[in-house]
Write a protein that holds these residues in place. Structure first.
Motif, short mmCIF file in Angstrom:
data_model
loop_
_atom_site.label_atom_id
_atom_site.label_comp_id
_atom_site.label_asym_id
_atom_site.label_seq_id
_atom_site.Cartn_x
_atom_site.Cartn_y
_atom_site.Cartn_z
N ILE A 21 32.10 61.28 53.68
CA ILE A 21 32.42 61.19 52.25
C ILE A 21 31.82 62.33 51.45
O ILE A 21 32.19 62.55 50.32
CB ILE A 21 31.98 59.83 51.66
CG1 ILE A 21 30.47 59.64 51.79
CG2 ILE A 21 32.75 58.69 52.30
CD1 ILE A 21 29.93 58.42 51.05
N ALA A 22 30.88 63.08 52.04
CA ALA A 22 30.24 64.19 51.34
C ALA A 22 31.18 65.39 51.34
O ALA A 22 31.71 65.76 52.39
CB ALA A 22 28.92 64.55 52.02
N PRO A 23 31.41 66.02 50.17
CA PRO A 23 32.27 67.21 50.16
C PRO A 23 31.57 68.39 50.84
O PRO A 23 30.36 68.46 50.89
CB PRO A 23 32.47 67.48 48.66
CG PRO A 23 31.31 66.84 47.99
CD PRO A 23 30.90 65.68 48.85
N TYR A 97 27.48 62.89 57.07
CA TYR A 97 28.55 61.99 56.64
C TYR A 97 28.43 61.61 55.16
O TYR A 97 29.41 61.59 54.44
CB TYR A 97 28.55 60.70 57.46
CG TYR A 97 28.77 60.89 58.93
CD1 TYR A 97 29.87 61.60 59.41
CD2 TYR A 97 27.89 60.35 59.85
CE1 TYR A 97 30.08 61.76 60.77
CE2 TYR A 97 28.11 60.50 61.21
CZ TYR A 97 29.18 61.22 61.66
OH TYR A 97 29.38 61.37 63.00
N THR A 98 27.21 61.29 54.73
CA THR A 98 27.04 60.72 53.39
C THR A 98 26.37 61.66 52.39
O THR A 98 26.17 61.27 51.25
CB THR A 98 26.20 59.44 53.46
OG1 THR A 98 24.90 59.76 53.95
CG2 THR A 98 26.85 58.40 54.35
N GLY A 99 26.01 62.85 52.80
CA GLY A 99 25.33 63.77 51.88
C GLY A 99 24.89 65.01 52.61
O GLY A 99 25.64 65.57 53.39
N GLY A 100 23.67 65.41 52.38
CA GLY A 100 23.16 66.60 53.04
C GLY A 100 21.68 66.79 52.78
O GLY A 100 21.08 66.10 51.96
N GLN A 101 21.12 67.74 53.52
CA GLN A 101 19.71 68.10 53.35
C GLN A 101 19.58 69.61 53.38
O GLN A 101 20.26 70.28 54.15
CB GLN A 101 18.86 67.52 54.49
CG GLN A 101 18.79 66.02 54.50
CD GLN A 101 17.88 65.54 55.62
OE1 GLN A 101 16.75 66.00 55.76
NE2 GLN A 101 18.37 64.61 56.41
N CYS A 138 30.70 61.50 67.98
CA CYS A 138 29.83 60.83 67.01
C CYS A 138 29.48 61.72 65.80
O CYS A 138 29.35 61.23 64.70
CB CYS A 138 28.52 60.42 67.66
SG CYS A 138 28.68 59.22 68.98
N LYS A 139 29.28 63.00 66.05
CA LYS A 139 28.78 63.88 64.99
C LYS A 139 29.80 64.88 64.48
O LYS A 139 29.46 65.73 63.66
CB LYS A 139 27.54 64.63 65.49
CG LYS A 139 26.38 63.71 65.77
CD LYS A 139 26.01 62.96 64.52
CE LYS A 139 24.81 62.06 64.72
NZ LYS A 139 24.55 61.23 63.56
N VAL A 140 31.05 64.79 64.94
CA VAL A 140 32.08 65.67 64.38
C VAL A 140 32.22 65.31 62.90
O VAL A 140 32.34 64.15 62.55
CB VAL A 140 33.41 65.54 65.14
CG1 VAL A 140 34.54 66.24 64.41
CG2 VAL A 140 33.25 66.12 66.54
N GLY A 141 32.17 66.28 62.06
CA GLY A 141 32.14 66.08 60.61
C GLY A 141 30.89 66.70 60.01
O GLY A 141 30.88 67.06 58.84
#
Length: 168
Positions: A21-23, A97-101, A138-141
């Motif tokens: 969902i994170a752009p 998936y939901t944001g970033g760091q 699992c981590k594609v994205g």
């Protein structure tokens, strides 16, 4: 001390791959020459600086690994400088998936970071450490970014490898 039956903060609380969902972040150069890093999907009034891959430039390559297995989950990033001399990497970013760091690199430090994943971002189908990036995807994205003052924005992304060969 961890109580029996209590879940780790870095363990996914879901049992299927989450939607991203994170752009994807974008970098813009404003008229005054400064840069704006957009991670929210806005449209700054400036020229977009496109992200470059390892194929688009010859100096840097981003290496990544998903480590820790199911209960303690991290992304290890390292930027390889293919030239002699000091690097000019200022920061590293993981879009999950939901944001970033983001992790800023101190002058003189190696361009590397270990970023902990939690909640939906910690989802992993298996217990492999490190992840073998198999057909379960699992981590594609996930996307990985590094910013270099000489090369600009550099990008890589999680891939399906289907093999343990890359770990040798």
């Amino acid at each position: 001390m961890k109580q029996e039956g209590k879940r780790s903060l870095t363990e996914a609380r879901i049992n299927s791959k989450p939607a991203t969902i994170a752009p994807s972040p974008r970098l813009f150069r404003l008229k005054d020459g400064s840069c704006v890093w957009d991670i929210l999907g806005a449209e700054p009034a400036g020229e977009e600086i496109p992200a470059r891959t390892a194929d688009d430039q010859t100096r840097y390559k981003i290496h990544y690994a998903f480590v820790g297995g199911k209960r303690h989950h991290c992304v290890a990033l390292q930027v390889e400088d293919r030239t002699e001399g000091p690097h000019d990497i200022e920061w590293l970013y993981v879009r999950s998936y939901t944001g970033g760091q983001i992790r800023f690199i101190k002058e003189g430090d190696a361009p590397e970071a270990l970023l902990a994943m939690a909640e939906d971002d910690a989802y992993m189908f298996c217990q492999n450490d490190p992840c073998i990036e198999c057909a379960f995807a699992c981590k594609v994205g996930f996307e990985f970014y590094a910013y270099s003052t000489s090369e600009g924005l550099i990008k890589d992304e999680a891939k399906i490898i289907y093999s343990r060969d890359r770990l040798k």
